[in-house]
Design a protein around this motif. Structure first.
Motif, PDB file in Angstrom:
ATOM      1  N   VAL A  60       0.816  -1.219   0.000  1.00  0.00           N
ATOM      2  CA  VAL A  60       0.000   0.000   0.000  1.00  0.00           C
ATOM      3  C   VAL A  60       0.851   1.271   0.000  1.00  0.00           C
ATOM      4  CG1 VAL A  60      -1.915  -1.153   1.156  1.00  0.00           C
ATOM      5  CG2 VAL A  60      -0.182   0.005   2.539  1.00  0.00           C
ATOM      6  N   LEU A  61       2.173   1.119  -0.094  1.00  0.00           N
ATOM      7  CA  LEU A  61       3.028   2.308  -0.046  1.00  0.00           C
ATOM      8  C   LEU A  61       2.747   3.232  -1.221  1.00  0.00           C
ATOM      9  CD1 LEU A  61       6.622   1.118   0.946  1.00  0.00           C
ATOM     10  CD2 LEU A  61       5.056   2.505   2.294  1.00  0.00           C
ATOM     11  N   ARG A  70      -2.566   6.856   3.322  1.00  0.00           N
ATOM     12  CA  ARG A  70      -1.413   6.190   2.724  1.00  0.00           C
ATOM     13  C   ARG A  70      -0.130   6.991   2.898  1.00  0.00           C
ATOM     14  NH1 ARG A  70      -2.375   4.816  -3.288  1.00  0.00           N
ATOM     15  NH2 ARG A  70      -0.370   3.768  -2.997  1.00  0.00           N
ATOM     16  N   GLY A  71      -0.233   8.314   3.105  1.00  0.00           N
ATOM     17  CA  GLY A  71       0.970   9.120   3.269  1.00  0.00           C
ATOM     18  C   GLY A  71       1.818   8.699   4.461  1.00  0.00           C
ATOM     19  N   PRO A  72       1.241   8.654   5.699  1.00  0.00           N
ATOM     20  CA  PRO A  72       2.031   8.227   6.867  1.00  0.00           C
ATOM     21  C   PRO A  72       2.513   6.787   6.788  1.00  0.00           C
ATOM     22  CG  PRO A  72       0.051   9.416   7.550  1.00  0.00           C
ATOM     23  CD  PRO A  72      -0.078   9.163   6.082  1.00  0.00           C
ATOM     24  N   ALA A  73       1.965   5.982   5.874  1.00  0.00           N
ATOM     25  CA  ALA A  73       2.414   4.589   5.762  1.00  0.00           C
ATOM     26  C   ALA A  73       3.897   4.520   5.447  1.00  0.00           C
ATOM     27  CB  ALA A  73       1.605   3.873   4.669  1.00  0.00           C
ATOM     28  N   ALA A  74       4.452   5.540   4.771  1.00  0.00           N
ATOM     29  CA  ALA A  74       5.879   5.530   4.449  1.00  0.00           C
ATOM     30  C   ALA A  74       6.724   5.600   5.715  1.00  0.00           C
ATOM     31  CB  ALA A  74       6.210   6.698   3.518  1.00  0.00           C
ATOM     32  N   VAL A  75       6.298   6.421   6.690  1.00  0.00           N
ATOM     33  CA  VAL A  75       7.050   6.528   7.943  1.00  0.00           C
ATOM     34  C   VAL A  75       6.922   5.242   8.741  1.00  0.00           C
ATOM     35  CG1 VAL A  75       7.296   7.834  10.085  1.00  0.00           C
ATOM     36  CG2 VAL A  75       6.729   9.023   7.959  1.00  0.00           C
TER      37      VAL A  75
END
Length: 384
Positions: A60-61, A70-75
């Protein structure tokens, strides 16, 4: 925001392959180690959950700047890859945090990614000293490799992002050039339409004025003028319909290259012509100027077949021959005599073809009818 900017392109294919290989190797190595060392079930479960979380987050990155969950999923993905070490991955996972740093650069930009990586390095340094109780030198030895590799990854991502930005800028510029080219052609065609229909209306006006003058003294002449005005009115209406039909395909969004020509050919359905259009060869992108010459050539051939030749059938063909493209327009009408009509005509088309480094040949066919053939370079600069 343009479609190019808004589309989430996903991870680079090679990066995706590397991620899954490293993640599988990490899980497999830990499973072998757990089987031989008799690790507690709870510890194995924690590691398995961590691996599953990393794999799920990868699916889901985002790979572009994006709003929403989905934005905070990277952190979260970055933290999850780092925690594989304390969970017991035996250093095999170390490529995964570097991949997560690359993802941060895609999603948040270089500055934000650098700040996040800096905070993570500080956290790693402090945790080695405070949590694990090791010395400063040990903490430095743990942190410096991360800083070096992170700097390398961010430098690579900076180059990738710059190349992506330039490509998107070039695509936007190409779309703008296409819009301006179409707008220029529409303006020119509008002027020609004004001259054509304006001439008919002027003659109609003069004829009706004559009919008004003759209505008492020469009624027969007056009715002749009225009859001629009716014929001219029909011609003016037919011209108006043809111009509208010719202008309409220029505004079709999303059709370029052969698709635009096929749309133009289909737009002449209902004119009494049987129009066919065939594309052969492997299509390659063409420069806007080349597309425009092909478009206007097909447009001229179809319009002349309707107006002057008495043709019943028109065949168009577009052939891609490596770095050149050939368009032929053939009808079964009366031949060259119809070209006496002005308009933008064959001479103008031939000049357009020469301007992009190509040729246009037109003339009567031996078996009857008329044929136009243009051979143009796909990219004019390559033909010079």
């Amino acid at each position: 925001m343009s479609p190019v900017q808004s589309r989430d392109a996903g991870p680079p294919p090679l990066l995706s392959v590397v991620f899954w290989v490293v993640l599988a190797a990490t899980a497999l190595t830990y499973a072998v180690h757990a089987g031989t060392s008799g690790l507690p079930i709870a510890r194995i479960a924690v590691f398995g959950a961590n691996v599953a979380l990393v794999g799920a987050l990868w699916l889901v990155l985002p790979w572009r700047r994006i709003r929403g969950w989905r934005g905070p999923a990277a952190v979260v993905f970055l933290v999850a890859t780092f925690t594989l070490g304390p969970a017991g991955s035996d250093e095999i996972h170390q490529l995964l945090p570097l991949i997560s740093i690359a993802n941060l650069a895609f999603v948040y930009g270089m500055r934000t990614a650098a700040v996040i990586v800096g905070c993570l390095c500080c956290g790693l340094f402090l945790s080695v000293v405070k949590v694990y109780g090791r010395g400063i030198l040990d903490a430095v030895a743990q942190t410096v490799p991360l800083v070096v590799f992170a700097t390398f990854v961010l430098g690579m991502m900076s180059a990738v992002l710059e190349a992506r930005r330039r490509r998107e800028e070039a695509q936007r510029l190409l779309a703008r050039i296409r819009e301006l080219t179409v707008a220029r052609e529409r303006a020119r065609m509008g002027a020609e339409m004004h001259d054509s229909i304006g001439h008919h209306l002027t003659v109609i006006k003069m004829g009706l004025e004559n009919a008004e003058r003759f209505r008492h003294r020469r009624p027969d002449a007056a009715w002749d003028e009225v009859s001629q005005a009716k014929d001219l009115t029909r011609q003016a209406l037919a011209d108006a319909r043809r111009w509208v039909r010719a202008l309409r395909p220029l505004a079709l969004d999303g059709h370029v290259g052969s698709a635009a020509l096929q749309q133009l050919a289909a737009s002449f359905d209902g004119t009494g012509l049987k129009v066919s259009f065939e594309v052969t060869g492997e299509e390659v992108p063409m420069e806007p100027d080349v597309e425009l010459v092909l478009y206007r050539m097909l447009q001229e051939g179809l319009a002349n077949a309707v107006r002057h030749s008495g043709a019943r059938q028109v065949r168009g063909g577009l052939a891609f021959l490596g770095d050149r493209v050939v368009l032929t327009v053939t009808d079964d009408g009366g031949g060259r005599h119809r070209d006496a009509h002005g308009g933008f005509g064959l001479r103008s088309l031939a000049e357009r073809a020469r301007a992009v480094g190509g040729t246009l040949i037109a003339g009567d066919r031996p078996g009857g009818g008329f044929e136009m053939r243009a051979e143009l370079p796909v990219r004019p600069g390559a033909a010079v």
